[in-house]
Design a protein around this motif. Structure first.
Motif, PDB file in Angstrom:
ATOM      1  N   VAL A  76      18.777   4.547   5.578  1.00  0.00           N
ATOM      2  CA  VAL A  76      17.787   5.172   6.461  1.00  0.00           C
ATOM      3  C   VAL A  76      16.741   5.919   5.642  1.00  0.00           C
ATOM      4  N   ILE A  77      17.219   6.709   4.679  1.00  0.00           N
ATOM      5  CA  ILE A  77      16.289   7.461   3.838  1.00  0.00           C
ATOM      6  C   ILE A  77      15.420   6.508   3.018  1.00  0.00           C
ATOM      7  N   GLY A  78      16.041   5.450   2.488  1.00  0.00           N
ATOM      8  CA  GLY A  78      15.295   4.507   1.664  1.00  0.00           C
ATOM      9  C   GLY A  78      14.173   3.833   2.428  1.00  0.00           C
ATOM     10  N   VAL A  79      14.460   3.381   3.646  1.00  0.00           N
ATOM     11  CA  VAL A  79      13.428   2.728   4.456  1.00  0.00           C
ATOM     12  C   VAL A  79      12.334   3.731   4.820  1.00  0.00           C
ATOM     13  N   ALA A  80      12.739   4.957   5.168  1.00  0.00           N
ATOM     14  CA  ALA A  80      11.752   5.980   5.503  1.00  0.00           C
ATOM     15  C   ALA A  80      10.835   6.266   4.315  1.00  0.00           C
ATOM     16  N   VAL A  81      11.420   6.330   3.124  1.00  0.00           N
ATOM     17  CA  VAL A  81      10.619   6.588   1.926  1.00  0.00           C
ATOM     18  C   VAL A  81       9.676   5.420   1.652  1.00  0.00           C
ATOM     19  N   GLN A  82      10.149   4.194   1.847  1.00  0.00           N
ATOM     20  CA  GLN A  82       9.288   3.028   1.647  1.00  0.00           C
ATOM     21  C   GLN A  82       8.065   3.094   2.560  1.00  0.00           C
ATOM     22  N   LEU A  83       8.326   3.397   3.830  1.00  0.00           N
ATOM     23  CA  LEU A  83       7.212   3.471   4.782  1.00  0.00           C
ATOM     24  C   LEU A  83       6.274   4.620   4.448  1.00  0.00           C
ATOM     25  N   LEU A  84       6.841   5.741   3.998  1.00  0.00           N
ATOM     26  CA  LEU A  84       6.003   6.886   3.624  1.00  0.00           C
ATOM     27  C   LEU A  84       5.138   6.545   2.413  1.00  0.00           C
ATOM     28  N   LEU A  85       5.731   5.869   1.423  1.00  0.00           N
ATOM     29  CA  LEU A  85       4.957   5.465   0.253  1.00  0.00           C
ATOM     30  C   LEU A  85       3.851   4.489   0.635  1.00  0.00           C
ATOM     31  N   LEU A  86       4.165   3.541   1.517  1.00  0.00           N
ATOM     32  CA  LEU A  86       3.154   2.583   1.950  1.00  0.00           C
ATOM     33  C   LEU A  86       2.037   3.285   2.712  1.00  0.00           C
ATOM     34  N   HIS A  87       2.414   4.239   3.565  1.00  0.00           N
ATOM     35  CA  HIS A  87       1.404   5.004   4.303  1.00  0.00           C
ATOM     36  C   HIS A  87       0.506   5.763   3.334  1.00  0.00           C
ATOM     37  N   THR A  88       1.110   6.363   2.318  1.00  0.00           N
ATOM     38  CA  THR A  88       0.329   7.099   1.318  1.00  0.00           C
ATOM     39  C   THR A  88      -0.605   6.166   0.561  1.00  0.00           C
ATOM     40  N   ALA A  89      -0.086   4.996   0.192  1.00  0.00           N
ATOM     41  CA  ALA A  89      -0.896   4.043  -0.573  1.00  0.00           C
ATOM     42  C   ALA A  89      -2.076   3.528   0.229  1.00  0.00           C
ATOM     43  N   LEU A  90      -1.945   3.490   1.558  1.00  0.00           N
ATOM     44  CA  LEU A  90      -3.014   2.958   2.409  1.00  0.00           C
ATOM     45  C   LEU A  90      -3.964   4.030   2.915  1.00  0.00           C
ATOM     46  N   THR A  91      -3.613   5.283   2.695  1.00  0.00           N
ATOM     47  CA  THR A  91      -4.483   6.366   3.180  1.00  0.00           C
ATOM     48  C   THR A  91      -5.057   7.221   2.051  1.00  0.00           C
ATOM     49  N   ALA A  92      -4.349   7.311   0.925  1.00  0.00           N
ATOM     50  CA  ALA A  92      -4.824   8.159  -0.170  1.00  0.00           C
ATOM     51  C   ALA A  92      -5.926   7.487  -0.983  1.00  0.00           C
ATOM     52  N   VAL A  93      -5.966   6.164  -0.956  1.00  0.00           N
ATOM     53  CA  VAL A  93      -6.996   5.443  -1.704  1.00  0.00           C
ATOM     54  C   VAL A  93      -8.292   5.451  -0.898  1.00  0.00           C
ATOM     55  N   PRO A  94      -9.401   5.869  -1.495  1.00  0.00           N
ATOM     56  CA  PRO A  94     -10.636   6.054  -0.706  1.00  0.00           C
ATOM     57  C   PRO A  94     -11.202   4.784  -0.083  1.00  0.00           C
ATOM     58  N   GLY A  95     -10.985   3.644  -0.671  1.00  0.00           N
ATOM     59  CA  GLY A  95     -11.578   2.426  -0.148  1.00  0.00           C
ATOM     60  C   GLY A  95     -10.740   1.714   0.884  1.00  0.00           C
ATOM     61  N   LEU A  96      -9.703   2.380   1.417  1.00  0.00           N
ATOM     62  CA  LEU A  96      -8.830   1.771   2.412  1.00  0.00           C
ATOM     63  C   LEU A  96      -8.793   2.627   3.664  1.00  0.00           C
ATOM     64  N   ASP A  97      -8.559   1.971   4.789  1.00  0.00           N
ATOM     65  CA  ASP A  97      -8.495   2.701   6.060  1.00  0.00           C
ATOM     66  C   ASP A  97      -7.354   2.139   6.896  1.00  0.00           C
ATOM     67  N   LEU A  98      -6.357   2.993   7.228  1.00  0.00           N
ATOM     68  CA  LEU A  98      -5.240   2.611   8.095  1.00  0.00           C
ATOM     69  C   LEU A  98      -5.409   3.355   9.408  1.00  0.00           C
ATOM     70  N   ARG A  99      -5.521   2.622  10.515  1.00  0.00           N
ATOM     71  CA  ARG A  99      -5.916   3.244  11.771  1.00  0.00           C
ATOM     72  C   ARG A  99      -4.767   3.589  12.694  1.00  0.00           C
ATOM     73  N   SER A 100      -3.562   3.061  12.449  1.00  0.00           N
ATOM     74  CA  SER A 100      -2.448   3.356  13.355  1.00  0.00           C
ATOM     75  C   SER A 100      -1.121   3.147  12.645  1.00  0.00           C
TER      76      SER A 100
END
Length: 674
Positions: A76-100
């Protein structure tokens, strides 16, 4: 230890190359998922870099946490961390936009799917991705001394004839490369009766195969049927093996800082994962961290699992369309079991082995069931079975590469527990199940006599039971495998227990003190049974007791195993010179059946007829079942005093207990055991 963490220009190059597949998968996902936008492919590469850096930073922090919680919480923790890392990778980079957040799930799944497709297209659809972090480590300087280590990989069901075919056909490229380069030697060893996983693994891990007459049998001490892939029963079998080994002054193969992974038995390992006999609720989740915490690894395995289900439906349909014979219905639980075996559990086993190698365990023993499970249902050398075998071969290369950068100098030994034989099932041959035939013969001379039957259940079901117990501590998981066996009503007077194991069937009489009675008593109580069995198509011989001697009866003759005297035609003549001693050994067990029934073995094709619904089967004699495999380092010679020369022109290792002795001697040579 410093060499493990030195970062060089080569490492930087490898890291960049490892980012490209992830960036490409993100690029495809961005085009498929509404709610993700990017300004330039460069930002996708930057996003992949954020994922990689986040993985490197987060995993060390998760280690102590996963060690304190169970596997389920770790997942459970591993999957949550994967999703959190992916969310960070798609929102912290200035040239990307994740809308939902809904788009986040879709990107996760599509990225995993694209990764699977790309690796399939380039021909590397194996488990290397699971351990790619380890594989990026540079091999140690050859001059750096490392303590020795041993990795034993069991390829379940692989026969020596099939190994030889695989070396020539390109199925077993890794083993072929080892043999041709001279680093390893491949030779056969004889799996004694019963040619089953529980007997051979008890031999490998504890040095004894005594009192294991089949995969399932009536146990006179416990007054019930023991089935080796049920966790509670496997624990009983291993406890007895440990007691026998201690009485002989032996310890388990894995007793000295060993790890047992995906096996029936632990071998007294201090580190046991997905082991049937020691399955438990809970335990540390740390060994599973590498598998569940890396981005997209778990998602990739789930996608491959679904792909195996689709593949199985297609391949089963192809067998029907092409009218391949013999074949059986391939449906029900087997479809899911194959998918789990060939995808999710294969990757999980690889991750667990890699973790134990990285931790420097002295000896690691792992069992891969992939080929055996598919061959039971599809056939011994059918394309889908060979594909499963090729997958295990790729895993061997992955594990060898991990071993090359591990803290120990691991030598790799590949061993199989038995081979397999093919043929139409007993029911296909005569139109009735073996249980029904026995019931009719018991009823022929009088009132109905109950038959308590233990029908076939796939070996893999026990491993799935263990998976449930490991990851769902509160589930009633013991029922998972038990419910797939036929119910076992209380065996009253005049009951006959029928336990089938491949092309063998064990008939026991519970109201007798030892579960067995004399042939004369059979003739008195059930006069139609033995003659009727011998007259049934598909039955090759019946072994029983006449006073103190073991007698083998055939349709045209009999053989006294004690004296060797033959009347008429020898029922064992076509099974080779070692068959008589193998059978006599089993019939002398304290838990041997009253009657031991073996199917016919076709003299030209080697086909047998399983008493359960299996195209490929094992457990008995003939057709490759007894021709097991041992692939070992060339500098480790097989000791001549262990070879059996009782048959002119032959000198194999005979019996899994002898293989155990050889493994122990090799361990002693390199200092792994005093």
């Amino acid at each position: 230890m410093r060499a493990w963490f030195v970062f060089t220009a080569r490492d930087a190059r490898d890291l960049l190359l490892s980012l490209l597949p992830t960036a490409f998968a993100l690029w495809i996902s961005a085009h498929l998922v509404t709610g993700v936008q990017y300004e330039s492919p460069f930002w996708l590469l930057a996003s992949a870099a954020v994922l990689a850096v986040g993985d490197l930073l987060v995993r060390p922090l998760l280690g102590p946490l996963s060690a304190a919680v169970g596997p389920l919480v770790t997942v459970v923790i591993g999957v949550a961390v994967q999703l959190l890392l992916l969310h960070t990778a798609l929102t912290a980079v200035p040239g990307l936009d994740l809308r939902s957040l809904n788009a986040l799930w879709q990107v996760y799944l599509w990225t995993g799917l694209v990764g699977v497709a790309v690796r399939w297209l380039v021909g590397s659809n194996d488990s290397r991705w699971v351990v790619r972090g380890l594989l990026r480590r540079r091999p140690r300087d050859p001059g750096t001394a490392r303590p020795p280590g041993l990795l034993v990989v069991q390829v379940d069901g692989l026969s020596m004839p099939l190994l030889q075919f695989g070396l020539h056909s390109g199925t077993l490229t890794t083993i072929a490369r080892w043999v041709r380069r001279g680093t390893h030697v491949a030779e056969g060893w004889r799996a004694q009766l019963p040619s089953t996983t529980p007997a051979s693994q008890a031999g490998f891990l504890h040095g004894t195969t005594e009192e294991i007459p089949a995969f399932r049998w009536w146990d006179p001490e416990l007054r019930r049927v023991l089935v080796a892939n049920r966790p509670a029963d496997a624990a009983v079998i291993e406890r007895r093996a440990v007691e026998a080994a201690r009485a002989a002054g032996r310890r388990g193969l894995l007793a000295d800082d060993g790890a047992s992974i995906g096996n029936l038995f632990s071998g007294q390992a201090g580190h046991a994962h997905l082991v049937v006999s020691t399955s438990r609720a809970g335990g540390s989740g740390r060994p599973y961290l590498r598998y569940v915490a890396r981005p997209f690894v778990l998602g990739r395995s789930l996608i491959l699992t679904l792909g195996e289900i689709v593949k199985e439906f297609y391949q089963g349909w192809q067998q029907r369309v092409r009218r391949v014979e013999p074949r059986i219905a391939r449906r029900g639980w087997y479809v899911l079991l194959r998918a789990l075996t060939n995808a999710l559990l294969r990757d999980l086993n690889v991750a667990l082995v890699a973790q134990e190698l990285a931790d420097g365990r002295a000896v690691v023993f792992v069992d891969f069931l992939d080929y055996d499970e598919v061959a039971h249902h599809a056939g011994v050398a059918r394309p889908e079975a060979l594909d499963a075998l090729a997958g295990i071969d790729r895993v061997l290369q992955t594990l060898a590469d991990v071993a090359a950068v591990a803290p120990r100098d691991y030598r790799v030994v590949v061993v199989s527990d038995h081979g397999q034989a093919q043929g139409p099932t007993f029911e296909q041959l005569g139109g009735r199940s073996f249980k029904d035939v026995v019931a009719d013969l018991l009823d022929a001379e009088g009132p109905t006599h109950p038959v308590v039957a233990t029908a076939a259940g796939e070996e893999m079901r026990g491993r799935v039971d263990v998976l449930v117990r490991e990851f769902a501590p509160h589930a009633k998981s013991e029922r998972v495998s038990a419910r797939h066996e036929e119910e076992e009503p209380a065996a009253g007077r005049d009951a006959v227990v029928v336990a089938t194991s491949g092309c063998t069937a064990l008939l026991s009489v519970p109201d007798a003190p030892s579960g067995r009675i004399d042939l004369a008593e059979f003739d008195r109580r059930w006069p139609a049974l033995v003659p009727g069995l011998l007259a049934t198509p598909g039955v090759g011989f019946v072994a029983g007791y006449r006073e103190d001697e073991v007698v083998v009866l055939g349709a045209q003759g009999e053989r006294d195993l004690g004296s060797g005297r033959v009347r008429g035609t020898d029922p064992l003549e076509a099974l080779g010179p070692r068959a008589a001693s193998d059978l006599l050994r089993v019939m002398r067990f304290g838990n041997a059946p009253a009657l031991y029934v073996h199917s016919t073995v076709e003299p030209v094709t080697g086909e047998v007829h399983a008493f359960e619904e299996q195209v490929g089967s094992h457990g008995g004699l003939g057709g490759g079942q007894n021709e097991a495999v041992l692939v070992h380092p060339a500098e480790w010679k097989v000791d001549e005093d262990l070879r059996d020369r009782s048959v002119p022109g032959e000198a194999p290792l005979v019996g899994a207990a002898t293989v155990h002795e050889q493994l122990v001697r090799w361990m002693q040579q390199v200092g792994l055991r005093p």
